[in-house]
Design a protein around this motif. Structure first.
Motif, PDB file in Angstrom:
ATOM      1  N   GLU A 272       0.834  -1.203   0.000  1.00 56.56           N
ATOM      2  CA  GLU A 272       0.000   0.000   0.000  1.00 56.56           C
ATOM      3  C   GLU A 272       0.863   1.245   0.000  1.00 56.56           C
ATOM      4  O   GLU A 272       1.864   1.317   0.706  1.00 56.56           O
ATOM      5  N   GLY A 273       0.455   2.203  -0.795  1.00 53.67           N
ATOM      6  CA  GLY A 273       1.163   3.464  -0.859  1.00 53.67           C
ATOM      7  C   GLY A 273       0.445   4.536  -0.064  1.00 53.67           C
ATOM      8  O   GLY A 273      -0.732   4.395   0.263  1.00 53.67           O
ATOM      9  N   PHE A 274       1.163   5.608   0.241  1.00 55.33           N
ATOM     10  CA  PHE A 274       0.530   6.710   0.975  1.00 55.33           C
ATOM     11  C   PHE A 274       1.303   7.987   0.705  1.00 55.33           C
ATOM     12  O   PHE A 274       2.430   7.971   0.222  1.00 55.33           O
ATOM     13  N   VAL A 275       0.648   9.085   1.033  1.00 53.63           N
ATOM     14  CA  VAL A 275       1.245  10.408   0.894  1.00 53.63           C
ATOM     15  C   VAL A 275       0.999  11.111   2.217  1.00 53.63           C
ATOM     16  O   VAL A 275      -0.142  11.208   2.679  1.00 53.63           O
ATOM     17  N   VAL A 276       2.059  11.571   2.835  1.00 56.09           N
ATOM     18  CA  VAL A 276       1.953  12.071   4.212  1.00 56.09           C
ATOM     19  C   VAL A 276       1.019  13.273   4.309  1.00 56.09           C
ATOM     20  O   VAL A 276       0.368  13.470   5.340  1.00 56.09           O
ATOM     21  N   PHE A 277       0.913  14.046   3.240  1.00 57.78           N
ATOM     22  CA  PHE A 277       0.062  15.240   3.285  1.00 57.78           C
ATOM     23  C   PHE A 277      -1.396  14.904   3.624  1.00 57.78           C
ATOM     24  O   PHE A 277      -2.136  15.747   4.121  1.00 57.78           O
ATOM     25  N   ASP A 278      -1.803  13.673   3.350  1.00 58.73           N
ATOM     26  CA  ASP A 278      -3.185  13.268   3.659  1.00 58.73           C
ATOM     27  C   ASP A 278      -3.462  13.237   5.163  1.00 58.73           C
ATOM     28  O   ASP A 278      -4.625  13.165   5.574  1.00 58.73           O
TER      29      ASP A 278
END
Lengths: 334, 334
Positions: A272-278
């Protein structure tokens, strides 16, 4: 009034960013309009993600436009203000760009206190780096106490925090890094259980040794062959956290994908990927917890500080891709 | 007393299973011991997963041993019994292997009623095929009403059920299949919104047309370039369900991995594998729901039935890998 030196993106790079992709410009330091303020940037954060921001095409943020000041997180001091929340003399972090002075309306800017920890630490463990490790490991990775965690780029900014957080949670932690110094640092100074030097060892074989029961959480910062080796050693129900893929960012062809991805099926695992800004609405929660561990000595922030001018940004950025930094790479201006 | 013809694994295949990897044997039909029973197998399920069972090495089930009867799901009738729950005359499904008669203690065997649906349907929509589609789409894929679902191998056993289930849940459904007949079938007969013929079209371009807002759930049965094309079109928060990778099962080299996997990061998406056997305690729930939809005409079970003997198993299996079946491939014995 002094000049504002800037580094702008002049062209989209193919492969490693060469000097030709940058343009060095000088402008007058701006005067803040009503509701705005001007920051003198003292610290620039250097992040592998910057390489992605330089590419054209759809991503999680718009690309840096040709001719624009290169996007960068930074820290500094407010030197002129017409904004009540950011008075002159306040210390702040935000996306100020690769320049000496930045004007801002306060969007995404945080006031920080350099008497608690050095300003550079607000770009490291207490900044996006720490947030990335925290939410990636705990939320995306859904870490449980006692699990086996493997992290690549383990001596880098995010990886070194990930491993420490997993140790705080009572996990077995194996770090993958390049070179004996980094490997010694993560074990001796940060308390990792084992280190694998990917330059000297076969990572697959070493994972068999150091994670004999398989990997519960693999936190990937590098992609490429190391990701593939980790996939081959997943344990049932494993989580693979995709945080970055620095080994592929400067590839000029189509990088190879992880051919062992069917291990996800065999092991009922997820990637799973993620973007910290979320996670912006939970930064305060993470900062409080990270700050507590930092104060208690359970967590160390190491900043690899290069001193220079904004003109040194292009060369400093390349250190990331050569794997020359240990901990968080920061360019301290002036 | 008749003979029991069997097909055994004689050697591990390299690439497509050639005739040499099989051994045809004949044994006396067994007599059931106390607590056991004998099934005359009338239907054999042919599944892409069989190819994986033939390989050595760690997987979600042990490999079929050299010299062992090839593992296969089947359906048939109990012809002799010393087990009270499986009396003579009962119809059953289970892992009976590629043979005419199987002895069993009842482990994993279900009694089914061929007056409700044909026996073959208990190997298709009401068997592991249907369970795989159901749990893969609803649990692993976490499908939500109104989403855009793309499924590969869309005219195959699992894919054709996945698409129909997604339509029942009010989703937009795009199927990827090989050839105009299959594409027409999934749209005209099964009600998919669109079909992409991967043999005639560029899948990436066609996905842009048929899933213009991106893919919420991609259910993958094929792997390879089609998986890569789907990854490039994920929507934010997408789920990629890894059910199979038939395009790679007979690869003799190391198959290429999905080079677009970093789309998982950009789109905060996850890719997750599963094994239907893990859901055994919920088969009854799924069977009840699937059976209801079947009865109401909302769901069709298509079985592609080849008639022959167990000796025809090796050739019939190859039809799967040549993409010759539409719906569930079954070998009906005798």
């Amino acid at each position: 009034m002094t000049d504002n030196h800037q580094v702008r993106l002049a062209a989209r790079p193919e492969g490693l960013p060469t000097p030709e992709v940058w343009e060095h410009t000088t402008e007058p330091v701006p005067e803040p309009a009503e509701g705005r303020f001007v920051v003198r940037v003292s610290h620039l954060s250097l992040d592998p993600a910057m390489r992605g921001w330089m590419n054209a095409g759809r991503s999680y943020v718009p690309p840096v436009g040709i001719g624009e000041v290169m996007r960068a997180l930074g820290a500094g001091e407010v030197v002129a203000s017409r904004h009540p929340d950011f008075p002159q003399g306040a210390h702040v972090t935000g996306i100020f760009g690769v320049q000496e002075y930045a004007e801002s309306d306060g969007t995404g800017v945080l006031v920080v206190d350099p008497s608690v920890v050095p300003l550079s630490t607000y770009l490291a463990v207490l900044g996006m780096t720490g947030m990335t490790a925290y939410f990636g490991l705990f939320d995306v990775g859904a870490l449980r106490e006692g699990e086996t965690v493997v992290v690549s780029g383990a001596a880098g900014a995010v990886g070194s925090v990930v491993g420490q957080l997993a140790k705080i949670k009572g996990c077995r932690v194996v770090g993958i890094a390049g070179g004996p110094e980094k490997c010694a640092w993560i074990v001796d100074e940060l308390g990792f259980d084992a280190a694998i030097d990917y330059r000297a060892e076969n990572v697959g074989t070493a994972l068999r040794t150091h994670a004999p029961n398989g990997i519960d959480v693999y936190f990937d910062n590098v992609g490429g062959d190391i990701l593939d080796a980790a996939l081959a050693r997943l344990r049932r129900g494993a989580r693979v956290v995709i945080c970055g893929a620095i080994s592929t960012y400067n590839a000029t062809g189509r990088p190879a994908g992880p051919s062992n991805y069917m291990s996800l099926l065999v092991n009922r695992a997820r990637m799973e990927g993620f973007v910290v800004f979320d996670y912006a609405d939970r930064y305060a929660e993470a900062a409080a917890e990270l700050g507590g561990w930092l104060r208690d000595g359970k967590l160390r922030s190491r900043e690899d500080v290069v001193r220079g001018g904004v003109a040194d940004f292009p060369d400093t950025l390349l250190r990331l891709f050569r794997g020359e930094n240990t901990g968080k790479l920061i360019l301290q201006i002036g």
